[in-house]
Design a protein around this motif. Structure first.
Motif, mmCIF file in Angstrom:
data_model
loop_
_atom_site.group_PDB
_atom_site.id
_atom_site.type_symbol
_atom_site.label_atom_id
_atom_site.label_comp_id
_atom_site.label_asym_id
_atom_site.label_seq_id
_atom_site.Cartn_x
_atom_site.Cartn_y
_atom_site.Cartn_z
ATOM 1 N N ASN A 113 1.911 4.151 -2.639
ATOM 2 C CA ASN A 113 3.239 3.774 -2.158
ATOM 3 C C ASN A 113 4.259 3.956 -3.282
ATOM 4 N N PRO A 114 4.636 5.208 -3.571
ATOM 5 C CA PRO A 114 5.541 5.491 -4.689
ATOM 6 C C PRO A 114 6.863 4.730 -4.583
ATOM 7 N N PHE A 115 7.204 4.067 -5.664
ATOM 8 C CA PHE A 115 8.425 3.269 -5.761
ATOM 9 C C PHE A 115 8.517 2.251 -4.631
ATOM 10 N N GLY A 116 7.350 1.726 -4.263
ATOM 11 C CA GLY A 116 7.303 0.693 -3.235
ATOM 12 C C GLY A 116 7.600 -0.677 -3.815
ATOM 13 N N GLU A 117 7.324 -1.713 -3.037
ATOM 14 C CA GLU A 117 7.680 -3.074 -3.438
ATOM 15 C C GLU A 117 7.020 -3.490 -4.747
ATOM 16 N N LEU A 118 5.732 -3.176 -4.908
ATOM 17 C CA LEU A 118 5.033 -3.599 -6.124
ATOM 18 C C LEU A 118 5.605 -2.900 -7.357
ATOM 19 N N GLU A 119 5.818 -1.605 -7.251
ATOM 20 C CA GLU A 119 6.335 -0.858 -8.402
ATOM 21 C C GLU A 119 7.730 -1.344 -8.792
ATOM 22 N N LEU A 121 8.952 -4.357 -8.143
ATOM 23 C CA LEU A 121 8.819 -5.726 -8.645
ATOM 24 C C LEU A 121 8.398 -5.738 -10.108
ATOM 25 N N VAL A 122 7.371 -4.972 -10.427
ATOM 26 C CA VAL A 122 6.867 -4.917 -11.805
ATOM 27 C C VAL A 122 7.950 -4.398 -12.746
ATOM 28 N N THR A 123 8.603 -3.320 -12.340
ATOM 29 C CA THR A 123 9.635 -2.721 -13.185
ATOM 30 C C THR A 123 10.788 -3.688 -13.417
ATOM 31 N N GLU A 124 11.217 -4.375 -12.366
ATOM 32 C CA GLU A 124 12.324 -5.327 -12.488
ATOM 33 C C GLU A 124 11.971 -6.473 -13.434
ATOM 34 N N LYS A 125 10.746 -6.988 -13.316
ATOM 35 C CA LYS A 125 10.331 -8.104 -14.177
ATOM 36 C C LYS A 125 10.287 -7.664 -15.642
ATOM 37 N N LEU A 126 9.688 -6.512 -15.899
ATOM 38 C CA LEU A 126 9.598 -6.013 -17.272
ATOM 39 C C LEU A 126 10.992 -5.749 -17.839
ATOM 40 N N LEU A 127 11.829 -5.158 -17.012
ATOM 41 C CA LEU A 127 13.186 -4.831 -17.434
ATOM 42 C C LEU A 127 13.959 -6.097 -17.792
ATOM 43 N N SER A 188 1.857 -5.792 -23.547
ATOM 44 C CA SER A 188 1.060 -5.605 -22.331
ATOM 45 C C SER A 188 1.589 -6.510 -21.225
ATOM 46 N N TRP A 189 1.142 -6.236 -20.015
ATOM 47 C CA TRP A 189 1.497 -7.097 -18.884
ATOM 48 C C TRP A 189 0.336 -7.118 -17.897
ATOM 49 N N ASP A 190 0.304 -8.169 -17.100
ATOM 50 C CA ASP A 190 -0.729 -8.302 -16.079
ATOM 51 C C ASP A 190 -0.093 -8.949 -14.857
ATOM 52 N N ILE A 191 -0.688 -8.740 -13.704
ATOM 53 C CA ILE A 191 -0.140 -9.299 -12.474
ATOM 54 C C ILE A 191 -1.264 -9.798 -11.579
ATOM 55 N N ASP A 192 -1.035 -10.934 -10.961
ATOM 56 C CA ASP A 192 -1.953 -11.471 -9.958
ATOM 57 C C ASP A 192 -1.530 -10.867 -8.622
ATOM 58 N N LEU A 193 -2.336 -9.990 -8.080
ATOM 59 C CA LEU A 193 -1.956 -9.277 -6.860
ATOM 60 C C LEU A 193 -1.987 -10.154 -5.615
ATOM 61 N N ALA A 194 -2.452 -11.386 -5.766
ATOM 62 C CA ALA A 194 -2.432 -12.322 -4.636
ATOM 63 C C ALA A 194 -1.120 -13.104 -4.609
ATOM 64 N N THR A 195 -0.669 -13.523 -5.791
ATOM 65 C CA THR A 195 0.551 -14.341 -5.866
ATOM 66 C C THR A 195 1.743 -13.562 -6.426
ATOM 67 N N GLY A 197 2.388 -13.221 -9.440
ATOM 68 C CA GLY A 197 2.814 -13.801 -10.710
ATOM 69 C C GLY A 197 2.480 -12.840 -11.843
ATOM 70 N N MET A 198 3.371 -12.734 -12.819
ATOM 71 C CA MET A 198 3.164 -11.788 -13.914
ATOM 72 C C MET A 198 3.097 -12.487 -15.264
ATOM 73 N N ASP A 199 2.231 -11.973 -16.124
ATOM 74 C CA ASP A 199 2.174 -12.391 -17.526
ATOM 75 C C ASP A 199 2.624 -11.202 -18.366
ATOM 76 N N ILE A 200 3.627 -11.424 -19.196
ATOM 77 C CA ILE A 200 4.165 -10.350 -20.031
ATOM 78 C C ILE A 200 4.068 -10.776 -21.490
ATOM 79 N N ILE A 201 3.406 -9.961 -22.288
ATOM 80 C CA ILE A 201 3.247 -10.254 -23.713
ATOM 81 C C ILE A 201 4.136 -9.303 -24.507
ATOM 82 N N LEU A 202 4.993 -9.878 -25.335
ATOM 83 C CA LEU A 202 5.903 -9.077 -26.145
ATOM 84 C C LEU A 202 5.327 -8.840 -27.533
#
Length: 205
Positions: A113-119, A121-127, A188-195, A197-202
């Motif tokens: 799903n190119p540039f779909g909801e998950l992509e 979401l992840v990009t927005e959070k990291l940004l 690095s970053w990680d995401i719980d695909l159920a919730t 929720g993201m963990d982002i390490i700087l």
């Protein structure tokens, strides 16, 4: 906004270089703003309007108000167009920073799903996280001058780079933005695909 600025320049007998000096940016950046080749940055992400307003002797907040109106009109126009996918380099960098245990699964979802909801979401959070850091750096003149010197850029060019990054969104994020800011700042970053929720390490500078 550009019309108002040009009018005030004429009334005050000033030139674009005077604005560039006042705002501590390059003359090229001012020229692109006035020529509408570059969208005005979001008022809450920049100190540009305060500096320009003082130089042009305009009421406090006037340029920011005009910029906000212009951005809203542009946003309405964009809504009528389908979003373009991320640059391949941007997607690869984001995936490369993903936790190894999750990367394969996330990569498959991105591909399906190119540039779909998950992509998005992840990009927005990291940004968002990286912008918080970048905004603090914009206020640190000594650090900016050091980085500018190390990268063979002028102080004004470094300010422009950060101002442009702060104004980027998931639709306009460039490979250069990623290499200059997201690459060095995100470990690095990680995401719980159920919730979701993201963990982002700087990275610690």
């Amino acid at each position: 906004m550009a019309f108002v600025i040009r009018q005030r320049l004429k009334e005050l007998g000033l030139e674009q270089r005077h604005l560039a000096t006042a705002a501590q940016v390059t003359e090229s950046y001012i020229s692109q703003l006035l020529g509408r080749k570059k969208a005005p940055p979001a008022p809450d992400r920049t100190d540009l309007y305060e500096k320009l307003g003082q130089a042009l002797k305009l009421p406090n907040g006037e340029l920011a108000r005009l910029a906000d109106l212009e951005r809203k009109e542009e946003f309405k126009r964009k809504l009528g167009n389908p979003p373009a996918p991320l640059f391949e380099e941007v997607r690869e960098l984001i995936l490369r920073k993903c936790h190894p245990d999750r990367e394969k699964q996330v990569r498959a979802i991105f591909a399906q799903n190119p540039f779909g909801e998950l992509e998005r979401l992840v990009t927005e959070k990291l940004l968002h996280v990286v912008k918080v850091v970048a905004k603090k750096e914009l206020e640190d003149e000594n650090w900016l001058r050091l980085v500018a010197r190390l990268s063979s850029r002028s102080y004004e060019e470094m300010r422009v780079m950060i101002l442009e990054f702060l104004d980027a969104d998931v639709f306009t994020l460039s490979a250069e933005n990623c290499m200059s800011f997201m690459e060095p700042l995100i470990e690095s970053w990680d995401i719980d695909l159920a919730t979701f929720g993201m963990d982002i390490i700087l990275n610690h500078r």
